[in-house]
Design a protein around this motif. Structure first.
Motif, short mmCIF file in Angstrom:
data_model
loop_
_atom_site.label_atom_id
_atom_site.label_comp_id
_atom_site.label_asym_id
_atom_site.label_seq_id
_atom_site.Cartn_x
_atom_site.Cartn_y
_atom_site.Cartn_z
N ALA A 1 0.82 -1.21 0.00
CA ALA A 1 0.00 0.00 0.00
C ALA A 1 0.86 1.27 0.00
N VAL A 2 1.93 1.26 0.77
CA VAL A 2 2.83 2.42 0.80
C VAL A 2 3.47 2.62 -0.57
N GLN A 3 3.89 1.53 -1.20
CA GLN A 3 4.50 1.62 -2.52
C GLN A 3 3.52 2.12 -3.57
N GLU A 4 2.22 1.96 -3.30
CA GLU A 4 1.19 2.44 -4.21
C GLU A 4 0.76 3.87 -3.89
N GLY A 5 1.45 4.50 -2.94
CA GLY A 5 1.20 5.91 -2.65
C GLY A 5 0.22 6.20 -1.54
N GLU A 6 -0.18 5.19 -0.80
CA GLU A 6 -1.16 5.41 0.26
C GLU A 6 -0.50 5.84 1.57
N HIS A 7 -1.32 6.48 2.43
CA HIS A 7 -0.90 6.72 3.80
C HIS A 7 -1.52 5.62 4.65
N VAL A 8 -0.68 4.69 5.08
CA VAL A 8 -1.13 3.54 5.85
C VAL A 8 -0.98 3.85 7.34
N VAL A 9 -2.05 3.68 8.08
CA VAL A 9 -1.99 3.77 9.53
C VAL A 9 -2.24 2.39 10.11
N ARG A 10 -1.22 1.90 10.79
CA ARG A 10 -1.33 0.60 11.48
C ARG A 10 -1.77 0.92 12.90
N LEU A 11 -3.03 0.62 13.19
CA LEU A 11 -3.65 1.03 14.44
C LEU A 11 -3.64 -0.14 15.43
N LYS A 12 -2.97 0.09 16.55
CA LYS A 12 -2.76 -0.98 17.54
C LYS A 12 -3.32 -0.58 18.89
N GLY A 13 -3.81 -1.56 19.65
CA GLY A 13 -4.23 -1.30 21.01
C GLY A 13 -3.02 -0.96 21.87
N GLY A 14 -3.22 -0.08 22.86
CA GLY A 14 -2.12 0.29 23.74
C GLY A 14 -1.07 1.10 23.03
N ASP A 15 0.18 0.65 23.14
CA ASP A 15 1.31 1.31 22.49
C ASP A 15 1.96 0.34 21.51
N PRO A 16 2.34 0.81 20.30
CA PRO A 16 2.93 -0.10 19.32
C PRO A 16 4.21 -0.78 19.77
N PHE A 17 4.95 -0.12 20.68
CA PHE A 17 6.26 -0.63 21.07
C PHE A 17 6.25 -1.34 22.42
N ILE A 18 5.06 -1.58 22.99
CA ILE A 18 4.97 -2.38 24.21
C ILE A 18 4.08 -3.58 23.91
N PHE A 19 4.71 -4.67 23.53
CA PHE A 19 4.05 -5.94 23.18
C PHE A 19 3.03 -5.78 22.05
N GLY A 20 3.31 -4.82 21.15
CA GLY A 20 2.44 -4.62 20.00
C GLY A 20 3.06 -5.09 18.69
N ARG A 21 4.22 -5.72 18.76
CA ARG A 21 4.96 -6.20 17.60
C ARG A 21 5.35 -5.06 16.66
N GLY A 22 5.35 -3.84 17.22
CA GLY A 22 5.75 -2.69 16.43
C GLY A 22 7.19 -2.77 15.97
N GLY A 23 8.05 -3.30 16.83
CA GLY A 23 9.46 -3.43 16.46
C GLY A 23 9.67 -4.32 15.25
N GLU A 24 8.91 -5.42 15.19
CA GLU A 24 9.01 -6.32 14.04
C GLU A 24 8.54 -5.64 12.76
N GLU A 25 7.45 -4.88 12.86
CA GLU A 25 6.92 -4.21 11.69
C GLU A 25 7.87 -3.12 11.19
#
Length: 262
Positions: A82-106
């Motif tokens: 989606a980003v490569q196609e020019g979109e603004h992608v929002v990955r919406l996660k419960g809590g905080d993305p960097f506290i057990f939200g797998r944000g680091g992997e993404e």
């Protein structure tokens, strides 16, 4: 032949907070409003999506502990495409993305694809849960620090050494905030009891910050019994440490719990 390159889009990892939509940050609201594609975890309150543009595409991608979830590889691929196609992608996660939200992997997968991104932090449920009880996570007399730890080990991983963590917490006056620990509660509590006294205060908070929030105040020795008697389930956070004594009505709630379990 049109050789004009399609403009690169962008990606924002946004923490939606513990559940109460009023706990969103202003920066999160702005990111959600500007998204053309939102990839939404199960624990995100639907009310948060009221901030999305009417033209935005909203895709629910699961990711709830103990339930069937959308494969992480599929989510990563969807974001990158989606980003490569020019979109603004929002990955919406419960809590905080960097506290057990797998944000680091993404973040790692996106950067490997040449995509930079922004992270908008959210209030994590461990903090919101204790705040709702009127108690802190740190205290100059009772807790010199706090440890956020998951009770859900990666397949093939031995997970946390709970006995060692308990000994460290006791020696250093640390508060333990355990996420995703319900399914392994007996293993966790038995390990913690090897290093912490059975009378160590414990708070359990289910659905932190939501109208459906439920909680129980107990001790480490009575943790598994209290959980069963009160019928508390996932998603719950478990807080272990002397700061729990600062919770509102600690003595009264403890007395009522003991009466119910008698």
């Amino acid at each position: 032949m049109n050789t004009t390159a399609r403009p690169q889009g962008r990606c924002t990892l946004v923490g939606a907070g513990p559940g109460d939509p009023e706990l969103l940050t202003l920066k999160a609201v702005k990111a959600i409003a500007s998204a053309t594609l939102l990839l939404v975890d199960d624990l995100v309150n639907e009310a948060v999506l009221a901030h999305a543009s009417p033209s935005a595409r909203i895709v629910h991608v699961g990711k709830r502990g103990g339930c069937k979830s959308t494969p992480q590889a599929f989510i990563d691929k969807m974001m990158i495409t989606a980003v490569q196609e020019g979109e603004h992608v929002v990955r919406l996660k419960g809590g905080d993305p960097f506290i057990f939200g797998r944000g680091g992997e993404e973040v790692e997968h996106l950067r490997a694809a040449g995509i930079d991104l922004q992270v908008v932090n959210g209030i994590t449920s461990g903090l919101a849960g204790m705040s709702s009880l009127g108690a802190p996570l740190t205290h100059r007399e009772h807790a010199h620090g706090v440890v956020f730890v998951t009770g859900h080990a990666k397949p093939g991983d031995t997970g946390t050494d709970w006995a060692q963590l308990a000994a460290t917490a006791k020696g250093s006056k640390l508060t333990l905030v355990i996420y995703m620990g319900v399914s392994s509660l007996e293993h966790i509590s038995s390990g913690l009891l090897q290093g912490l006294p059975a009378q160590t205060p414990v708070a359990i908070v289910q659905h932190a910050s939501l109208p459906s929030q439920r909680q129980a105040l107990t001790t480490l020795g009575e943790l598994t019994r209290t959980m069963a008697c009160e019928g508390l389930q996932s998603p719950s956070i478990i807080v272990v440490g002397d700061v729990v004594q600062g919770a509102r009505a600690w003595d009264e709630q403890r007395h009522l719990s003991q009466q119910r379990m008698a």
